[in-house]
Structures are given as structure tokens and as C-alpha cells.
Design an enzyme around this catalytic site. Sequence first.
Site, PDB file in Angstrom:
ATOM      1  N   CYS A 104      -7.073  15.628 -20.343  1.00 37.05           N
ATOM      2  CA  CYS A 104      -6.534  15.285 -19.023  1.00 37.05           C
ATOM      3  C   CYS A 104      -7.623  14.578 -18.199  1.00 37.05           C
ATOM      4  CB  CYS A 104      -6.070  16.556 -18.311  1.00 37.05           C
ATOM      5  SG  CYS A 104      -5.338  16.199 -16.704  1.00 37.05           S
ATOM      6  N   CYS A 120     -10.174  19.354 -12.695  1.00 36.19           N
ATOM      7  CA  CYS A 120      -9.961  20.722 -12.188  1.00 36.19           C
ATOM      8  C   CYS A 120     -10.946  21.680 -12.887  1.00 36.19           C
ATOM      9  CB  CYS A 120      -8.526  21.160 -12.446  1.00 36.19           C
ATOM     10  SG  CYS A 120      -7.304  19.905 -11.951  1.00 36.19           S
ATOM     11  N   CYS A 179      -9.934  24.362 -15.537  1.00 42.37           N
ATOM     12  CA  CYS A 179      -8.936  24.052 -16.565  1.00 42.37           C
ATOM     13  C   CYS A 179      -9.513  23.681 -17.923  1.00 42.37           C
ATOM     14  CB  CYS A 179      -8.034  22.924 -16.076  1.00 42.37           C
ATOM     15  SG  CYS A 179      -6.659  22.645 -17.228  1.00 42.37           S
ATOM     16  N   CYS A 228       9.539  26.722 -19.366  1.00 41.22           N
ATOM     17  CA  CYS A 228       8.646  25.868 -18.567  1.00 41.22           C
ATOM     18  C   CYS A 228       7.790  25.022 -19.493  1.00 41.22           C
ATOM     19  CB  CYS A 228       7.718  26.729 -17.723  1.00 41.22           C
ATOM     20  SG  CYS A 228       8.580  27.923 -16.715  1.00 41.22           S
ATOM     21  N   CYS A 265      11.979  24.115 -16.315  1.00 42.59           N
ATOM     22  CA  CYS A 265      10.914  23.851 -15.359  1.00 42.59           C
ATOM     23  C   CYS A 265       9.910  22.930 -16.050  1.00 42.59           C
ATOM     24  CB  CYS A 265      10.232  25.164 -14.972  1.00 42.59           C
ATOM     25  SG  CYS A 265       8.821  24.904 -13.868  1.00 42.59           S
ATOM     26  N   CYS A 291       8.317  25.110  -7.451  1.00 39.35           N
ATOM     27  CA  CYS A 291       7.475  26.200  -7.947  1.00 39.35           C
ATOM     28  C   CYS A 291       6.051  25.822  -7.571  1.00 39.35           C
ATOM     29  CB  CYS A 291       7.630  26.322  -9.460  1.00 39.35           C
ATOM     30  SG  CYS A 291       6.471  27.488 -10.208  1.00 39.35           S
ATOM     31  N   ARG A 328       5.365  35.100  -8.845  1.00 38.80           N
ATOM     32  CA  ARG A 328       5.093  35.306 -10.269  1.00 38.80           C
ATOM     33  C   ARG A 328       3.683  35.813 -10.507  1.00 38.80           C
ATOM     34  NH1 ARG A 328       6.253  30.493 -12.615  1.00 38.80           N
ATOM     35  NH2 ARG A 328       8.428  31.123 -12.598  1.00 38.80           N
TER      36      ARG A 328
END
Length: 350
Positions: A57, A61, A64, A101, A132, A192, A264
Site C-alpha cells: 500500500c 499508516c 499497518c 467485509c 461491507c 462504518c 465493534r
Amino acid sequence: MTAAAALRNDWTLDEINALFALPFNDLLFRAQQVHRQHFDPNAVQVSTLLSIKTGACPEDCKYCPQSGHYNTQLEKQKLMAVEQVVVQARAAKAAGASRFCMGAAWKRPQEKDLRVVEEMVRRVKELGLETCMTLGRVDGDQASRLADAGLDYYNHNLDTSPDYYAEIITTRSYAERLETLSHVRDAGMKVCSGGILGMGEGANDRSALLQQLASLSPHPESVPINMLVKVPGTPLENVEDLDPLVFVRAIAVARILMPRSHVRLSAGREQMTESTQALAFIAGANSIFYGDKLLTTDNPQAQRDRALFTKLGLHSETRNTCESDDTQSARLAQRARVAQVDALAVDASV
Ligand code: SAM
Ligand code: DTB
Ligand code: SF4
């Protein structure tokens, strides 16, 4: 019990800090009261996650494992074939999930990929699952196309407070995240959005994150609260652990601020004790990721979760899909009032 209070989008930081500072028992009691006005207290919504495109990616972040900026020994994977996704979705449904998801490690979806994920949404929906997706940043047109394909929820997290954000991500701004959320909302999908705790943020940052989420109008239907999973190779691998009781407090505060949202208990359960998870359910968490894997890291084995549900007398939420959110909420508030009267009657008789 008082009638369900009006939903608010104007919580101040002082008010939120004051909730965090309540004695633990008082905070959890208050969260339980709110929870019981809107939900069956023993029902937990069950979602299963699948990483449909893994690693490499371009975003940075710091938490991550999928960021291409860090070396986390992750096996990268191109966008999965639709048929493969359908097989996994079928298995998730057979194991008891109600929502599927799908997550992709993208900055934003490209046109050629969007056409594939639209097809994934259509095929997964045909199985009778809610859908999702979390694909990074989307513009208004992309959000409308996903909604037209039948996507129920779009996940895009704020992750942390506006102030702490720059310590965690430099390649995408807070404002861009909020913009994506407004495209999702405008396209008519359910939102979400949540964040991660335990990234070295301060108490004020946790309050400010929850304040941001609660200031979205309407509130996100689903609010994932993740405990950081510390992955070797990421810049946060050695950050100090967050006290699990502070995490539970944050769940309780989220429940109070966003009474009708599903909160959640998200990443980090594999590293949590059963007692912490039980406290999180008391605090008002009513959704989990179920299945042996999150996106790339481990989640509790399905069998362990089934045992935990049995121990706690929890069941997976089955929604009456003919019922609107308002009708369901009114019915539950009425049931909570009856339960309260019954409890008082028992008290009076002893
Ligand atoms: N790339 C997309 C994006 O960021 O919008 C979607 C996938 S991304 C992995 C989804 C969310 O997972 C992140 O926003 C973050 O909140 C959460 N997450 C990622 N790594 C995590 C970790 N190590 N611990 C806890 N949560 C994590
Ligand atoms: C969310 O808030 N948490 C999920 C989901 N939304 C996409 C992802 C958690 C990822 C944890 C790290 C991993 O497994 O890669
Ligand atoms: Fe990429 Fe999402 Fe991971 Fe950030 S959280 S590095 S955007 S996959």
C-alpha cells in the site's frame, strides 16, 4: 428508566473527558442502560473479514502491516478473483456471519479494479449476506457506483484524534478521510468508521477521536474500536500497551455518545483475555469480527469465540430485515422498560 435521550452531535471534549473520568462501575452502568434502550443486550452482530488485495500500500499508516513503507515480511497478493471471494463468503455464511467485509490495501480504487469489486458486491449479496468494503479513499462517483452495486456499508476509519493524526499518517489528511465519509453517506450507504487505541496517544486524543465520530450526522451505523495489533516491522511495534480497562472505558463512552450505533470490539481480541472481552460487551460492544483471521493478522479461532459466546450467553444478532431502524429501536426501548419494571418488582418482593 428514562425515555431514550435524543441523539447528539455536539458533545464537548469536557463532557467526554468527564465520562472517561467516572468511577468504572458508574460508567459501565450508564453504558449498559443506554445499550439496553436500543439493543438486545445479549445479541452480537457477527462480521467476517477478507483481505481481497494485500500489502504494497502506498500510504504510510504507522500501525499497518500492509504499508509498502515498512518491511513486515507480509506476503503480498494482487486483487483476488471474484470466484475466490464468493467461495470465502459462502464459507463465512455457513460459519454464522451475517456480514462479509472485504478490505483492499489501496490509496483509492482504480477504474479497472472498481469494476471487479462491483461484481464482488453483487455476487456476495446474492448469497444473502450484508456487504461491507474498505478500499481507501473514494470520490462521489465511486461511492455511488458501489451503492448501486448493492454495497451496504463502507468502512473508512478516522483512526485517531485530529491532533495525533500527523504522528501516525502523513500521506492522507484527516480532512480527506472526512470527505470520503461524506461521499459514502451521500451515496446512501451505511457508514462504518472508528479508530485504533493503544498507538501511544493521550487520553485527550481518545476523547477527541470519539468526539469526531459522534459529531458525524447521522452517527456512523457501525463504529469499530480497534486495539492496536503490534506488528513487527511497523514503526509502532514497540509502543507501550494500553491498559485494557482504559480500552473498555472507551467502548463504554462510545456506546453513550452513539447510542444506536453498533460498536465493534474489533482488532486486538486475539491478544485480549476473555474477561476484557466480557467487560467490553458489558460496556456496550455488540459486534465482532469472527473467523481465524482479520485482514493479515490473527483473530481468535472461531471455535474459541463460539465457546466464549456460550459462556457469556451471547447469541449472534439476527436482524428482522422487514423492520426499520426506528421501529426496532422503539420495540427494544419498550422491552427495556418492561424489564426494568420486572426488576423493580423482584426487588420489592425480597
Ligand atoms: N486501506 C484501506 C484504508 O485504510 O482505508 C482499508 C484497509 S485498512 C487495513 C482498515 C483499517 O484497519 C485501518 O483504518 C485501521 O483502522 C485498521 N488497522 C490496520 N492495521 C491495524 C493494526 N495493526 N491494528 C489495529 N487496527 C489496524
Ligand atoms: C477495522 O476497523 N478493523 C478491521 C476492518 N476495519 C477493516 C481491520 C483490522 C486490521 C488489523 C490488522 C490486520 O489484520 O492486517
Ligand atoms: Fe494502506 Fe489502509 Fe494500511 Fe493505511 S491502513 S497502509 S491505507 S492498507
